[in-house]
Design a protein around this motif. Sequence first.
Motif, PDB file in Angstrom:
ATOM      1  N   GLU A 183      49.129  -7.673   9.626  1.00 27.63           N
ATOM      2  CA  GLU A 183      48.098  -7.904  10.626  1.00 27.63           C
ATOM      3  C   GLU A 183      48.406  -7.067  11.858  1.00 27.63           C
ATOM      4  N   LYS A 184      47.360  -6.665  12.531  1.00 31.47           N
ATOM      5  CA  LYS A 184      47.543  -5.901  13.764  1.00 31.47           C
ATOM      6  C   LYS A 184      46.594  -6.455  14.817  1.00 31.47           C
ATOM      7  N   ARG A 185      47.095  -6.740  15.984  1.00 33.50           N
ATOM      8  CA  ARG A 185      46.275  -7.264  17.075  1.00 33.50           C
ATOM      9  C   ARG A 185      46.206  -6.226  18.188  1.00 33.50           C
ATOM     10  N   PRO A 187      43.860  -5.138  21.818  1.00 36.91           N
ATOM     11  CA  PRO A 187      42.833  -5.621  22.754  1.00 36.91           C
ATOM     12  C   PRO A 187      41.539  -4.833  22.604  1.00 36.91           C
TER      13      PRO A 187
END
Length: 413
Positions: A183-185, A187
């Motif tokens: 997973e990559k978060r 903004p």
Amino acid sequence: MAIEIKAPAFPESVADGEVAAWHKQEGESVSRDELIVEIETDKVVMEVVAPEDGVITRIHALEGDTIESEQLLATLEQGAAASAPAADSAAGESTPAPATADEDLAALLGPAARQLVEEHQLDISQIKGSGKNGRITKEDILKFMKAGGGSEAAAPAAARPAAAPAPAPEAADTPVPSGERVEKRVPMTRMRAKIAERLLNATQQTAMLTTFNEVNMAPMMALRSKYKEQFEKAHNGTRLGFMGMFVKAACEALKRFPEVNASIDGNDVVYHGYQDIGVAVSTENGLVVPVLRDADFMSIADIEAAIRDLGLRARDNKLTIEDMTGGTFTVTNGGVFGSLMSTPILNPPQTGILGMHKIQERPMAVNGEVVILPMMYLALSYDHRLIDGKTAVQFLVAVKDLIEDPARILLQL
């Protein structure tokens, strides 16, 4: 002489902006009109250039900082030139060694990009920079990592830790991991966040309804096929597409049904005596809607040329806030991406938006016979607070009639 470099003056519709990327760092020389920093607002990305030749002596706003209109960004020492420290032979200092290839590449990194490289131990020689003079931006780093580059895959061999001896298996039936669930978060960009806010507001603050119809595109396609080469020669390479015809048809229909060209301002209805048509354009940063001013007075060739110019400028982040301001009605074409039918969302304070879609051959009943025709679904989303269903349907039928008989557009019938 020290010169203050400030953010552009934002119009009233733009509250603030964000420092997107520095293309020059403290101590670097710049030339007059050279790009220094990009400011991202909720509408466009604005470029700030050097007012004079000189050296950036101090940066006052870092990447990611929120800034206001005409806020101080950097200080420029006019006429100065960056220079390497001279060797002090009296002190017995040796001549500085020339920069290595890695140091040259590191000089192409902005602060945000440099932080990512250090955190993930990336080999910057494998990353292609998309910025001016090959500068590596934060987006270049993220794309590289998304494509599979990482600390172990991309770091130079000398920088990698020595591999530890593999432990002996505890049992023959020990399960082997099938893969990581990655997973990559990240903004949201300011522009994407503002687009999301506007779309949500449009669905919550308007009584939006959509009516559909379908149009036979055979007459329009025959007209285009017959005249496209002559059109392109006569208009300096401008290609004859369908958008020009649809914009002209929309302008004519708006004259007949002024409610669709109006807007709501509090308890007032503002009827516009002109047709400023917004054309939705998809970019990497999100959907933008530049405006064709007085589209009713433009020729089809002028509209086609203007749409192409706006599309190219949108792709290159060259649109200005003035290009995006205003508009009394919007046309969007999801058909270029293969959409067969959709419900376009209003662009407040406008009260109508026309959606074009993919042209697809379908069996149609014509005079009691089944005929295969190139058909397109049209959608008109409208604000039911101002526009009644009857008016919306009649508007869409008017557009349909004009497209199915293009001569009506020229004759205004």
